[in-house]
Design a protein around this motif. Structure first.
Motif, PDB file in Angstrom:
ATOM      1  N   LYS A 167       0.806  -1.215   0.000  1.00 32.46           N
ATOM      2  CA  LYS A 167       0.000   0.000   0.000  1.00 32.46           C
ATOM      3  C   LYS A 167       0.844   1.273   0.000  1.00 32.46           C
ATOM      4  O   LYS A 167       0.321   2.352  -0.294  1.00 32.46           O
ATOM      5  CB  LYS A 167      -0.934  -0.002   1.213  1.00 32.46           C
ATOM      6  CG  LYS A 167      -2.035  -1.038   1.111  1.00 32.46           C
ATOM      7  CD  LYS A 167      -2.996  -0.941   2.282  1.00 32.46           C
ATOM      8  CE  LYS A 167      -4.111  -1.967   2.159  1.00 32.46           C
ATOM      9  NZ  LYS A 167      -5.058  -1.908   3.299  1.00 32.46           N
ATOM     10  N   HIS A 168       2.145   1.155   0.312  1.00 29.13           N
ATOM     11  CA  HIS A 168       2.998   2.349   0.250  1.00 29.13           C
ATOM     12  C   HIS A 168       3.136   2.861  -1.176  1.00 29.13           C
ATOM     13  O   HIS A 168       3.592   3.986  -1.395  1.00 29.13           O
ATOM     14  CB  HIS A 168       4.374   2.048   0.837  1.00 29.13           C
ATOM     15  CG  HIS A 168       5.134   0.976   0.098  1.00 29.13           C
ATOM     16  ND1 HIS A 168       4.714  -0.326   0.019  1.00 29.13           N
ATOM     17  CD2 HIS A 168       6.283   1.037  -0.614  1.00 29.13           C
ATOM     18  CE1 HIS A 168       5.571  -1.026  -0.702  1.00 29.13           C
ATOM     19  NE2 HIS A 168       6.532  -0.234  -1.096  1.00 29.13           N
ATOM     20  N   PHE A 171       1.275   6.326  -2.006  1.00 32.82           N
ATOM     21  CA  PHE A 171       1.989   7.551  -1.663  1.00 32.82           C
ATOM     22  C   PHE A 171       3.101   7.818  -2.680  1.00 32.82           C
ATOM     23  O   PHE A 171       3.260   8.935  -3.180  1.00 32.82           O
ATOM     24  CB  PHE A 171       2.600   7.441  -0.258  1.00 32.82           C
ATOM     25  CG  PHE A 171       1.593   7.272   0.825  1.00 32.82           C
ATOM     26  CD1 PHE A 171       0.878   8.358   1.312  1.00 32.82           C
ATOM     27  CD2 PHE A 171       1.344   6.020   1.374  1.00 32.82           C
ATOM     28  CE1 PHE A 171      -0.057   8.207   2.325  1.00 32.82           C
ATOM     29  CE2 PHE A 171       0.412   5.858   2.385  1.00 32.82           C
ATOM     30  CZ  PHE A 171      -0.285   6.953   2.860  1.00 32.82           C
ATOM     31  N   LEU A 216       6.073   9.937   3.183  1.00 32.66           N
ATOM     32  CA  LEU A 216       4.858   9.230   3.588  1.00 32.66           C
ATOM     33  C   LEU A 216       4.928   7.756   3.172  1.00 32.66           C
ATOM     34  O   LEU A 216       4.568   6.860   3.943  1.00 32.66           O
ATOM     35  CB  LEU A 216       3.626   9.894   2.964  1.00 32.66           C
ATOM     36  CG  LEU A 216       3.339  11.339   3.392  1.00 32.66           C
ATOM     37  CD1 LEU A 216       2.129  11.880   2.637  1.00 32.66           C
ATOM     38  CD2 LEU A 216       3.102  11.421   4.891  1.00 32.66           C
ATOM     39  N   GLY A 217       5.392   7.527   1.938  1.00 29.71           N
ATOM     40  CA  GLY A 217       5.522   6.149   1.464  1.00 29.71           C
ATOM     41  C   GLY A 217       6.539   5.361   2.264  1.00 29.71           C
ATOM     42  O   GLY A 217       6.342   4.184   2.566  1.00 29.71           O
ATOM     43  N   ALA A 219       7.441   5.922   5.432  1.00 35.53           N
ATOM     44  CA  ALA A 219       6.864   5.643   6.749  1.00 35.53           C
ATOM     45  C   ALA A 219       5.893   4.464   6.675  1.00 35.53           C
ATOM     46  O   ALA A 219       5.893   3.580   7.545  1.00 35.53           O
ATOM     47  CB  ALA A 219       6.157   6.885   7.286  1.00 35.53           C
ATOM     48  N   TYR A 220       5.083   4.440   5.614  1.00 38.78           N
ATOM     49  CA  TYR A 220       4.112   3.354   5.480  1.00 38.78           C
ATOM     50  C   TYR A 220       4.814   2.032   5.177  1.00 38.78           C
ATOM     51  O   TYR A 220       4.404   0.975   5.672  1.00 38.78           O
ATOM     52  CB  TYR A 220       3.102   3.673   4.378  1.00 38.78           C
ATOM     53  CG  TYR A 220       1.818   2.903   4.505  1.00 38.78           C
ATOM     54  CD1 TYR A 220       0.760   3.414   5.254  1.00 38.78           C
ATOM     55  CD2 TYR A 220       1.652   1.661   3.919  1.00 38.78           C
ATOM     56  CE1 TYR A 220      -0.429   2.705   5.397  1.00 38.78           C
ATOM     57  CE2 TYR A 220       0.476   0.946   4.057  1.00 38.78           C
ATOM     58  CZ  TYR A 220      -0.553   1.478   4.790  1.00 38.78           C
ATOM     59  OH  TYR A 220      -1.717   0.759   4.933  1.00 38.78           O
ATOM     60  N   LYS A 221       5.896   2.103   4.387  1.00 41.24           N
ATOM     61  CA  LYS A 221       6.624   0.867   4.078  1.00 41.24           C
ATOM     62  C   LYS A 221       7.278   0.299   5.334  1.00 41.24           C
ATOM     63  O   LYS A 221       7.275  -0.925   5.548  1.00 41.24           O
ATOM     64  CB  LYS A 221       7.687   1.117   3.016  1.00 41.24           C
ATOM     65  CG  LYS A 221       8.433  -0.173   2.639  1.00 41.24           C
ATOM     66  CD  LYS A 221       9.429   0.009   1.537  1.00 41.24           C
ATOM     67  CE  LYS A 221      10.083  -1.318   1.203  1.00 41.24           C
ATOM     68  NZ  LYS A 221      11.051  -1.229   0.108  1.00 41.24           N
ATOM     69  N   LYS A 223       6.163   0.618   8.271  1.00 44.19           N
ATOM     70  CA  LYS A 223       5.052   0.003   9.001  1.00 44.19           C
ATOM     71  C   LYS A 223       4.741  -1.383   8.435  1.00 44.19           C
ATOM     72  O   LYS A 223       4.557  -2.352   9.191  1.00 44.19           O
ATOM     73  CB  LYS A 223       3.819   0.903   8.907  1.00 44.19           C
ATOM     74  CG  LYS A 223       2.565   0.336   9.557  1.00 44.19           C
ATOM     75  CD  LYS A 223       1.419   1.337   9.438  1.00 44.19           C
ATOM     76  CE  LYS A 223       0.117   0.774  10.024  1.00 44.19           C
ATOM     77  NZ  LYS A 223      -0.408  -0.330   9.204  1.00 44.19           N
ATOM     78  N   LEU A 224       4.703  -1.487   7.102  1.00 41.21           N
ATOM     79  CA  LEU A 224       4.425  -2.774   6.470  1.00 41.21           C
ATOM     80  C   LEU A 224       5.530  -3.787   6.763  1.00 41.21           C
ATOM     81  O   LEU A 224       5.255  -4.968   7.011  1.00 41.21           O
ATOM     82  CB  LEU A 224       4.275  -2.593   4.956  1.00 41.21           C
ATOM     83  CG  LEU A 224       3.064  -1.799   4.472  1.00 41.21           C
ATOM     84  CD1 LEU A 224       3.115  -1.638   2.952  1.00 41.21           C
ATOM     85  CD2 LEU A 224       1.765  -2.467   4.878  1.00 41.21           C
ATOM     86  N   GLU A 227       5.136  -4.996  10.276  1.00 40.61           N
ATOM     87  CA  GLU A 227       4.024  -5.941  10.359  1.00 40.61           C
ATOM     88  C   GLU A 227       4.405  -7.291   9.749  1.00 40.61           C
ATOM     89  O   GLU A 227       4.056  -8.347  10.290  1.00 40.61           O
ATOM     90  CB  GLU A 227       2.798  -5.380   9.633  1.00 40.61           C
ATOM     91  CG  GLU A 227       2.149  -4.202  10.349  1.00 40.61           C
ATOM     92  CD  GLU A 227       0.983  -3.618   9.569  1.00 40.61           C
ATOM     93  OE1 GLU A 227       0.789  -4.042   8.402  1.00 40.61           O
ATOM     94  OE2 GLU A 227       0.273  -2.745  10.112  1.00 40.61           O
TER      95      GLU A 227
END
Length: 454
Positions: A167-168, A171, A216-217, A219-221, A223-224, A227
């Motif tokens: 989902k990154h 972004f 933003l991408g 930070a999201y990556k 997070k992924l 996880e």
């Protein structure tokens, strides 16, 4: 305004250069290595967009190696060649950052090799066109060859990115699209207008938006990735737990089979031999023996009967067939009734809640735990009374075994085979065992989540 954007872009690029180098050293992720190369070459390019830096570069550095006209020409060539370099690095970075190399490795490997060939081609073209002073040839090759190739590759990989990447990607692709749009506008203005202020403004604005979306991408990556790491650790832990349970299951199955074999041997072998002995003694009873001899034979026959009863009791305890016929509660109740046949030890059995039938293997394991605890009480506790409670609450079973014995010190007592057998079965059931012992007695509490039992 342009001055502010220029300083902001330089600051951002310096920050991301340090950040990408640090992330690469920490994670060993190739994407950050190529992002560092991209940022470095982009910094060089953006610096040349500042007039005094550009002229300082031409007049002070290049003039030492070239004549004035050649120095200006070399600066023009370099300016466009650097764009080839940082676009190449940015494209390769995108492949790794979006994890395309994991899902379509063969395709991405070919694209990376192709981009490397393109870079080598334009490097050679750079020196050839500079040597023959054909700036237009290099520029047209960049305009009509390199840029279309990059755009074609972008649109070729776009649907694959939407399909495979995390989902990154949203972004990142948002920033990339803005970057491409603003870069193309800047390129168009540089070719067809002479307003250099607008040219650099559009280009630098695109870089700022791209960097913001990249953060933003990123930070999201992260997070992924976290996880994914947690899921991986959980999967490994789950697999280890399954392996451990399989080992325990095999151990318990082997023990139960051995109990069944011994029970069968006792019932069919020893018990049969004792019955044969009793029969032989019975025939001697009427063979004209004296009264004393006859009384002795009767006593021996009674002893044989008691031995047969004990063998049957041991055989039954080794393999309680009542679990198969009547279930866990009736089997434990029957076991307590038999233990109450002696005068010096009594067991009270109590049952609460609604009985929930479990697999016969699970119920056998629970029965063995209760049986082992009672045996320990008889061997070590010096107790005269004990209580066994079964309490079913929703999807949990609570088993309590209490005695009025002498207790023990949990820290100093040695853990023998009996304790290990109990713990093995507790682990198999994914249950919890709590022990509370004092001089007035010992209490064992077993908590079983029935959803986790097999």
């Amino acid at each position: 305004m342009i001055e502010f954007i220029w300083h902001a872009v330089i600051s951002y690029l310096m920050l991301f250069l340090v950040l990408s180098i640090s992330l690469h050293l920490y994670t060993k992720d190739k994407s950050f290595k190529y992002y560092a190369f991209y940022n470095f070459t982009l910094i060089l390019y953006v610096l040349t967009k500042k007039e005094w830096i550009y002229y300082y570069f031409v007049d002070t550095i290049l003039s030492q190696f070239f004549a004035k006209e050649d120095a200006v020409s070399f600066a023009k060539f370099t300016n466009w060649y650097i764009q080839v370099v940082f676009y190449n690095f940015y494209f390769i970075f995108s492949i790794y950052f979006l994890d395309l190399n994991k899902f379509i490795k063969t395709i991405t490997d070919r694209i990376i090799k192709f981009l490397t060939i393109i870079l080598v081609f334009f490097t050679v073209l750079f020196f050839i066109t500079f040597r023959i002073n054909k700036f237009e040839l290099f520029f047209e090759s960049f305009q009509f060859l390199y840029l279309p190739i990059v755009l074609i590759l972008f649109f070729y990989l776009l649907p694959k990115t939407l399909k495979h990447s995390g989902k990154h990607k949203y972004f990142y692709l948002t920033g990339l699209c803005f970057y491409i749009i603003f870069a193309l506008i800047g390129f168009y203005l540089s070719v067809y207008t002479k307003n250099n202020g607008n040219i650099i403004k559009y280009f630098l604005t695109g870089i700022l938006i791209e960097n913001f979306c990249f953060v933003l991408g990123l930070a999201y990556k992260i997070k992924l990735v976290n996880e994914e790491n947690q899921k991986s650790k959980a999967a490994i832990a789950f697999e280890k737990q399954n392996q451990e349970i399989s080992k325990l299951e095999a151990l318990i199955d082997g023990e139960e089979k051995e109990r069944q074999r011994i029970a069968q041997e006792l019932h069919d072998g020893l018990n049969g031999d004792l019955s044969a002995i009793k029969y032989r003694l019975s025939t001697l009873e009427d063979s004209g023996l004296s009264n004393i001899a006859r009384e002795d034979i009767i006593k021996v026959i009674n002893m044989v009967d008691e031995s047969c009863a004990q063998v049957r009791s041991i055989s039954h305890n080794l393999m309680p067939s009542s679990i198969l016929d009547y279930g866990l509660i009736e089997t434990v109740k029957e076991y307590c009734f038999k233990m109450n046949s002696t005068d010096d030890f009594k067991i009270d059995f109590q049952f609460f809640g609604n009985y929930i039938a479990l697999s016969k293997k699970t119920e056998t394991v629970i029965y063995r735990i209760v049986q082992e605890l009672v045996v320990n009480i008889l061997k070590h506790a010096k107790a005269t009374e004990a209580i066994i409670q079964f309490n079913y609450r929703d999807d949990e079973l609570f088993i309590t075994v209490e005695d009025n014995g002498i207790g023990f010190n949990e820290n100093t007592i040695s853990k023998g085979i009996g304790h290990k057998n109990i713990q093995t079965r507790i682990d198999f059931l994914n249950a919890q065992l709590d022990v509370d012992s004092s001089s007035s007695g010992t209490s064992y509490t077993i908590s079983i989540d029935l959803n986790k039992t097999k």
